[in-house]
Write a protein that holds these residues in place. Structure first.
Motif, PDB file in Angstrom:
ATOM      1  N   UNK A  74      -0.878  -7.835 -12.154  1.00 39.81           N
ATOM      2  CA  UNK A  74       0.081  -6.952 -12.611  1.00 39.81           C
ATOM      3  C   UNK A  74      -0.561  -5.409 -12.456  1.00 39.81           C
ATOM      4  N   UNK A  75      -1.738  -5.344 -12.655  1.00 37.78           N
ATOM      5  CA  UNK A  75      -2.463  -4.081 -12.249  1.00 37.78           C
ATOM      6  C   UNK A  75      -2.660  -3.645 -10.915  1.00 37.78           C
ATOM      7  N   UNK A  76      -3.086  -4.821 -10.205  1.00 39.78           N
ATOM      8  CA  UNK A  76      -2.707  -4.617  -8.640  1.00 39.78           C
ATOM      9  C   UNK A  76      -1.328  -4.288  -8.125  1.00 39.78           C
ATOM     10  N   UNK A  77      -0.498  -4.915  -8.507  1.00 44.16           N
ATOM     11  CA  UNK A  77       1.023  -4.379  -7.808  1.00 44.16           C
ATOM     12  C   UNK A  77       1.143  -2.996  -8.444  1.00 44.16           C
ATOM     13  N   UNK A  78       0.860  -2.648  -9.447  1.00 51.54           N
ATOM     14  CA  UNK A  78       0.896  -1.102 -10.375  1.00 51.54           C
ATOM     15  C   UNK A  78       0.332  -0.099  -9.424  1.00 51.54           C
ATOM     16  N   UNK A  79      -1.132  -0.633  -9.167  1.00 54.64           N
ATOM     17  CA  UNK A  79      -1.715   0.324  -8.563  1.00 54.64           C
ATOM     18  C   UNK A  79      -1.373   0.546  -7.010  1.00 54.64           C
ATOM     19  N   UNK A  80      -1.098  -0.493  -6.553  1.00 53.26           N
ATOM     20  CA  UNK A  80      -0.439  -0.485  -5.094  1.00 53.26           C
ATOM     21  C   UNK A  80       0.790   0.406  -5.145  1.00 53.26           C
ATOM     22  N   UNK A  81       1.484   0.386  -6.028  1.00 53.32           N
ATOM     23  CA  UNK A  81       3.132   1.075  -6.077  1.00 53.32           C
ATOM     24  C   UNK A  81       2.562   2.356  -6.273  1.00 53.32           C
ATOM     25  N   UNK A  82       1.597   2.798  -7.006  1.00 54.83           N
ATOM     26  CA  UNK A  82       1.218   4.226  -7.275  1.00 54.83           C
ATOM     27  C   UNK A  82       0.501   4.759  -5.948  1.00 54.83           C
ATOM     28  N   UNK A  83      -0.263   3.920  -5.194  1.00 56.70           N
ATOM     29  CA  UNK A  83      -0.654   4.641  -3.993  1.00 56.70           C
ATOM     30  C   UNK A  83       0.344   4.778  -2.895  1.00 56.70           C
ATOM     31  N   UNK A  84       1.327   3.837  -2.683  1.00 57.82           N
ATOM     32  CA  UNK A  84       2.519   3.679  -1.986  1.00 57.82           C
ATOM     33  C   UNK A  84       3.237   4.715  -2.106  1.00 57.82           C
ATOM     34  N   UNK A  85       3.623   5.221  -3.353  1.00 62.15           N
ATOM     35  CA  UNK A  85       4.503   6.337  -3.936  1.00 62.15           C
ATOM     36  C   UNK A  85       3.643   7.686  -3.370  1.00 62.15           C
ATOM     37  N   UNK A  86       2.333   7.790  -3.636  1.00 66.37           N
ATOM     38  CA  UNK A  86       1.794   9.107  -3.333  1.00 66.37           C
ATOM     39  C   UNK A  86       1.687   9.514  -1.728  1.00 66.37           C
ATOM     40  N   UNK A  87       1.515   8.227  -1.094  1.00 66.15           N
ATOM     41  CA  UNK A  87       1.280   8.398   0.513  1.00 66.15           C
ATOM     42  C   UNK A  87       2.830   8.661   1.084  1.00 66.15           C
ATOM     43  N   UNK A  88       3.921   7.983   0.423  1.00 64.36           N
ATOM     44  CA  UNK A  88       5.356   8.468   0.823  1.00 64.36           C
ATOM     45  C   UNK A  88       5.771   9.802   0.680  1.00 64.36           C
ATOM     46  N   UNK A  89       5.175  10.104  -0.616  1.00 64.51           N
ATOM     47  CA  UNK A  89       5.305  11.724  -1.165  1.00 64.51           C
ATOM     48  C   UNK A  89       4.499  12.455  -0.025  1.00 64.51           C
ATOM     49  N   UNK A  90       3.438  12.237   0.215  1.00 61.39           N
ATOM     50  CA  UNK A  90       2.525  13.055   1.110  1.00 61.39           C
ATOM     51  C   UNK A  90       3.065  13.261   2.574  1.00 61.39           C
TER      52      UNK A  90
END
Length: 132
Positions: free
Chosen positions: A73-89
């Motif tokens: 669950x932590x891995x999924x949430x962390x990867x979602x945060x990273x994907x969101x940040x990269x998409x935003x950038x």
């Protein structure tokens, strides 16, 4: 009613134990109904990612007898945060459906690879224990 539930349990256990069967079945059904191979692969990946996550969890539980669902669950949430940040950038505007689809397919890739690594490790470990 008991027979129906037994069949359901058997099918669910088979799909969790061997998620490749589920992947192949979904792909075949999608190809036959849509005649679009690319869409069929994407549909099969999207619909069987959860099977691979559960399969990896149970393989780890079987090999090392540890419960690490919280790490998944932590891995999924962390990867979602990273994907969101990269998409935003990259786009400066977050399209949540694209981010979620990317995260979900990334999860499939990670757990698909982990599934094969753990299956291989489990087999080698089992053969080594039997050889002793």
């Amino acid at each position: 009613m008991n027979g129906v539930s037994e069949v359901f349990v058997f099918v669910a256990a088979t799909l969790v134990t061997a998620p490749l069967i589920g992947l192949y079945i979904v792909y075949l059904i999608a190809v036959k109904s849509t005649h679009n191979k690319v869409y069929s692969v994407k549909l099969a990946v999207d619909s069987t990612a959860f099977l691979f996550i559960i399969a990896v969890y149970f393989i780890i539980l079987e090999i090392w007898e540890v419960r690490i669902m919280w790490l998944f669950i932590l891995f999924v949430l962390l990867s979602a945060m990273i994907f969101t940040f990269l998409h935003w950038k990259k786009y400066e505007d977050i399209q949540i459906t694209k981010v979620l689809k990317g995260v979900w397919r990334f999860q499939f890739f990670v757990f698909f690879v982990l599934y094969f690594i753990l299956i291989f490790y489990g087999l080698v470990r089992h053969v080594y224990v039997l050889a002793k």
